[in-house]
Design an enzyme around this catalytic site. Structure first.
Site, PDB file in Angstrom:
ATOM      1  N   LYS A  55       0.957  -1.353   0.134  1.00  0.00           N
ATOM      2  CA  LYS A  55      -0.102  -0.057  -0.042  1.00  0.00           C
ATOM      3  C   LYS A  55       0.890   1.303  -0.037  1.00  0.00           C
ATOM      4  CE  LYS A  55      -3.098   2.541   2.962  1.00  0.00           C
ATOM      5  NZ  LYS A  55      -4.316   2.451   4.013  1.00  0.00           N
ATOM      6  N   ASP A 101      -2.895  10.208   4.176  1.00  0.00           N
ATOM      7  CA  ASP A 101      -4.192   9.769   4.085  1.00  0.00           C
ATOM      8  C   ASP A 101      -4.889  10.791   5.155  1.00  0.00           C
ATOM      9  OD1 ASP A 101      -6.744   8.258   4.411  1.00  0.00           O
ATOM     10  OD2 ASP A 101      -5.848   6.732   5.500  1.00  0.00           O
ATOM     11  N   LYS A 114     -10.576  12.590   8.140  1.00  0.00           N
ATOM     12  CA  LYS A 114     -10.327  12.219   9.687  1.00  0.00           C
ATOM     13  C   LYS A 114     -10.212  13.341  10.625  1.00  0.00           C
ATOM     14  CE  LYS A 114      -6.954   8.421   8.273  1.00  0.00           C
ATOM     15  NZ  LYS A 114      -7.419   7.169   9.143  1.00  0.00           N
ATOM     16  N   ASP A 117       1.688   6.338   5.895  1.00  0.00           N
ATOM     17  CA  ASP A 117       0.637   5.304   5.248  1.00  0.00           C
ATOM     18  C   ASP A 117       1.136   4.734   3.852  1.00  0.00           C
ATOM     19  OD1 ASP A 117      -1.807   4.148   5.694  1.00  0.00           O
ATOM     20  OD2 ASP A 117      -2.976   5.536   4.538  1.00  0.00           O
ATOM     21  N   ASP A 119     -12.230   6.817   3.624  1.00  0.00           N
ATOM     22  CA  ASP A 119     -10.969   6.590   4.599  1.00  0.00           C
ATOM     23  C   ASP A 119     -10.544   5.136   4.596  1.00  0.00           C
ATOM     24  OD1 ASP A 119      -8.667   7.252   6.176  1.00  0.00           O
ATOM     25  OD2 ASP A 119     -10.217   7.335   8.110  1.00  0.00           O
ATOM     26  N   GLU A 179      -9.506   3.497   1.959  1.00  0.00           N
ATOM     27  CA  GLU A 179      -9.049   3.711   0.889  1.00  0.00           C
ATOM     28  C   GLU A 179      -7.794   2.666   0.403  1.00  0.00           C
ATOM     29  OE1 GLU A 179      -7.742   5.438   3.261  1.00  0.00           O
ATOM     30  OE2 GLU A 179      -5.496   4.962   3.019  1.00  0.00           O
ATOM     31  N   ARG A 195      -7.611  -0.445   0.661  1.00  0.00           N
ATOM     32  CA  ARG A 195      -8.189  -1.583   0.178  1.00  0.00           C
ATOM     33  C   ARG A 195      -8.615  -1.583  -1.179  1.00  0.00           C
ATOM     34  NH1 ARG A 195     -12.518  -2.564   4.937  1.00  0.00           N
ATOM     35  NH2 ARG A 195     -10.977  -1.423   5.933  1.00  0.00           N
TER      36      ARG A 195
HETATM   37  N1  BES Z   1      -4.540   4.436   6.987  1.00  0.00           N
HETATM   38  C1  BES Z   1      -5.587   4.184   7.678  1.00  0.00           C
HETATM   39  C2  BES Z   1      -5.170   2.988   8.840  1.00  0.00           C
HETATM   40  C3  BES Z   1      -4.397   3.231   9.823  1.00  0.00           C
HETATM   41  C4  BES Z   1      -5.027   4.057  11.115  1.00  0.00           C
HETATM   42  C5  BES Z   1      -2.815   3.138   9.855  1.00  0.00           C
HETATM   43  C6  BES Z   1      -3.794   4.292  12.195  1.00  0.00           C
HETATM   44  C7  BES Z   1      -2.151   3.524  11.018  1.00  0.00           C
HETATM   45  C8  BES Z   1      -2.623   4.085  11.866  1.00  0.00           C
HETATM   46  C9  BES Z   1      -6.560   3.460   6.805  1.00  0.00           C
HETATM   47  O1  BES Z   1      -6.661   4.000   5.577  1.00  0.00           O
HETATM   48  C10 BES Z   1      -7.874   3.754   7.409  1.00  0.00           C
HETATM   49  O2  BES Z   1      -8.041   4.858   7.848  1.00  0.00           O
HETATM   50  N2  BES Z   1      -8.584   2.620   7.749  1.00  0.00           N
HETATM   51  C11 BES Z   1     -10.048   2.958   8.515  1.00  0.00           C
HETATM   52  C12 BES Z   1     -10.914   1.769   7.748  1.00  0.00           C
HETATM   53  C13 BES Z   1     -12.167   2.110   8.290  1.00  0.00           C
HETATM   54  C14 BES Z   1     -12.893   3.577   7.753  1.00  0.00           C
HETATM   55  C15 BES Z   1     -13.272   0.860   7.959  1.00  0.00           C
HETATM   56  C16 BES Z   1      -9.783   2.575  10.095  1.00  0.00           C
HETATM   57  O3  BES Z   1      -8.965   1.694  10.322  1.00  0.00           O
HETATM   58  O4  BES Z   1     -10.476   3.368  10.695  1.00  0.00           O
HETATM   59 ZN    ZN Z   2      -4.869   4.420   4.664  1.00  0.00          ZN
HETATM   60 ZN    ZN Z   3      -7.838   5.720   5.386  1.00  0.00          ZN
END
Ligand code: BES
Ligand code: ZN
Ligand code: ZN
Length: 502
Positions: free
Chosen positions: A263, A268, A275, A286, A345, A347, A349
């Site tokens: 990834k 992000d 966020k 990220d 968010d 993104e 996947r």
């Molecule tokens: N990049 C984030 C995941 C992340 C969070 C990495 C904290 C490192 C530290 C990812 O893109 C994300 O925002 N995932 C969401 C998914 C949800 C919206 C289903 C999450 O984990 O909150």
């Molecule tokens: Zn992310």
């Molecule tokens: Zn995200």
């Protein structure tokens, strides 16, 4: 910068400012510290007075004049060495890490250390030397690129490793690893106003040229033509151009092919599902997985295993804007499947889905392993010391767990169980990009989303959201980016070669 070298002379003949002793709890002064005793006849009493017994984590230093120069003797405790091999190996890495930090603090420019007896660590002397050297090199890393007073910190140092076997090849391999790990850690630590998808693509191109790898960068227009609706949906909101980077290391057409996918979100924000700012902090990390994949390719190109390796790292910036993808939008991926966007968010996947389809279709690999800072739920479940591992292939899981133990780049399995499959059902598309709340297990449901994009190849997914940066208490890792997945990937690829060539 610390250089780790195989000593060309016996321990006491290496002219150094520091002499480092890695001592197990049952060390014997008369045997292990005989020469030190010549400087400190009362060494036993001195050590006793300072309660140095060789207990794990203990440190003690003495100064002496040797050949008219001031030298420092540094004693570090290894503990009892009675634990399981990979735990002892990891402890040793951390002891070595603190030795390097002490070298820095005391401005010791060159030091010598003996590779301990390898048996308690479950590896041979060469491998042990490699692990020590790698940990030392990693411990030396500091992110000072943007410090204007860095001159002082840029001091050169050398660590000489002494062993009773020839360890020059092992140290050579370690140096290759160190250079790549620390280079990509810097990439990951650099902020997103510098490290854009274009910056990453240029980095990959330059590296590929240097190492003789094939490199292809798919631009947005081509990605659209290829039907990469997931990649484009994330890319569209940013003023930065997305880049879909493909690297190939080919040793022989007939050799098996491993695919690595990472990834690459250079920042992000969450997109339209913005966020909150306390969660946005750190989102420059990220792209850590994409950097680890590029770093692994750099190492692989130099170690030249007898297996083909291809990597795909989709690079985008996830931004909100007038052009950005909305919640409720529906996107169509390269394999024709559709997803409802519940959260912009989620993104990672979306871009990985197209990356997985692309790599399986174009290269027909024998195995695919992807890495992603995919879910905030992963560090909640596993903390910062283990990356989440999800796969249905038990042999692959076992192999990756073993590689983690051997390198210190550790992984822990989470159940990619069928019970979670329905958590990403959608009323309006094939699937939805965020798991239905009632099911919990956001790390696993994210894994299930990705599973929809691998048709028949053995595949494993690593979630490094907790391990990629800011891991507490590991001396050889320190602050900021850790380089997670790089050591694991390299180890996996190097072992794969051995198995297939039997
Ligand atoms: N990049 C984030 C995941 C992340 C969070 C990495 C904290 C490192 C530290 C990812 O893109 C994300 O925002 N995932 C969401 C998914 C949800 C919206 C289903 C999450 O984990 O909150
Ligand atoms: Zn992310
Ligand atoms: Zn995200």
């Amino acid at each position: 910068m610390l250089k780790v070298v195989a000593a060309e002379k016996p321990f006491w003949d290496v002219p150094a400012e520091g002499y480092i002793f890695l001592l197990p709890q049952d060390f014997q002064i008369s045997k292990d510290l005989k020469h030190v005793q010549e400087y400190y006849p009362h060494l036993e009493r001195v050590l006793k007075r300072h309660k140095f017994t060789g207990k794990k984590g203990q440190q003690f230093a003495l100064t002496a004049v040797r050949d008219e120069k001031l030298v420092q003797f540094l004693f570090l405790g290894l503990g009892k060495l009675e634990g399981v091999w990979h735990e002892e190996l990891e402890k040793l890495r951390r002891v070595v890490g603190s030795a390097v930090l002490t070298m820095k603090r005391r401005t010791i420019a060159d030091a010598v250390v003996r590779v301990p007896r390898s048996k308690p660590f479950g590896v041979n002397t060469q491998e042990l030397a490699k692990q020590i050297a790698t940990a030392a090199g990693m411990a030396d890393y500091e992110f000072i690129t943007f410090k204007t007073d860095k001159k002082d910190k840029e001091r050169k140092a050398t660590l000489h490793l002494v062993a009773d076997k020839d360890i020059s090849n092992a140290i050579g391999e370690a140096q290759i690893l160190i250079d790549s790990i620390n280079t990509i850690r810097q990439l990951v630590d650099m902020p997103a106003n510098v490290v854009t998808p274009t910056y990453m693509a240029n980095f990959a191109k330059k590296m590929a040229k240097k190492r003789g790898l094939k490199c292809k960068v798919i631009e947005r227009a081509e990605a659209e033509k290829l039907g990469m609706g997931g990649f484009c949906a994330v890319d569209v909101g940013s003023d930065q151009d997305g880049k879909f980077i493909v690297l190939e290391y080919q040793v022989a057409k007939s050799a098996p092919t491993i695919a690595l996918v990472g990834k690459g979100v250079t920042f992000d924000t969450g997109g339209i599902s913005l966020k909150p700012s306390q969660y946005m902090k750190g989102m420059k990390y990220d792209m850590a997985s994409s950097a680890a994949v590029l770093g692994a390719m750099d190492v692989i190109a130099q170690l030249k295993p007898k297996v083909n390796v291809v990597s795909v790292t989709p690079m985008v910036e996830n931004m909100p804007s007038g052009k950005a993808t909305r919640q409720d939008d529906i996107v169509t991926f390269m394999n024709g499947k559709t997803s409802e966007i519940e959260s912009t968010d989620a993104e990672g996947r979306l871009i990985l889905a197209d990356a997985l389809v692309y790599v399986e279709k174009m290269f027909k690999p024998d195995v695919i392993v992807d890495s992603a800072t995919l879910t905030g739920a992963c560090p909640v479940a596993l903390g910062h010391y283990f990356s989440g591992l999800m796969t249905k292939d038990e042999a692959l899981a076992k192999e990756l767990v073993e590689c983690g133990k051997a390198t210190g780049d550790r992984v822990w399995p989470l159940p990619l169980h069928d019970d979670f499959k329905r958590a990403i059902r959608s009323d309006v598309a094939d699937i939805v990009n965020s798991g239905i709340r009632a099911y919990g297990g956001q790390t696993i449901t994210a894994g299930w989303f990705l599973a929809h994009f691998v048709e028949k190849t053995p595949w494993a997914h690593l979630d490094i959201a907790g391990t990629a940066s800011d891991v507490p208490d590991i001396s050889y890792v320190g602050k900021g980016a850790t380089g997670a997945s790089l050591r694991l990937f390299v180890e996996y690829v190097m072992r794969y070669k051995k198995k297939k060539s039997k």
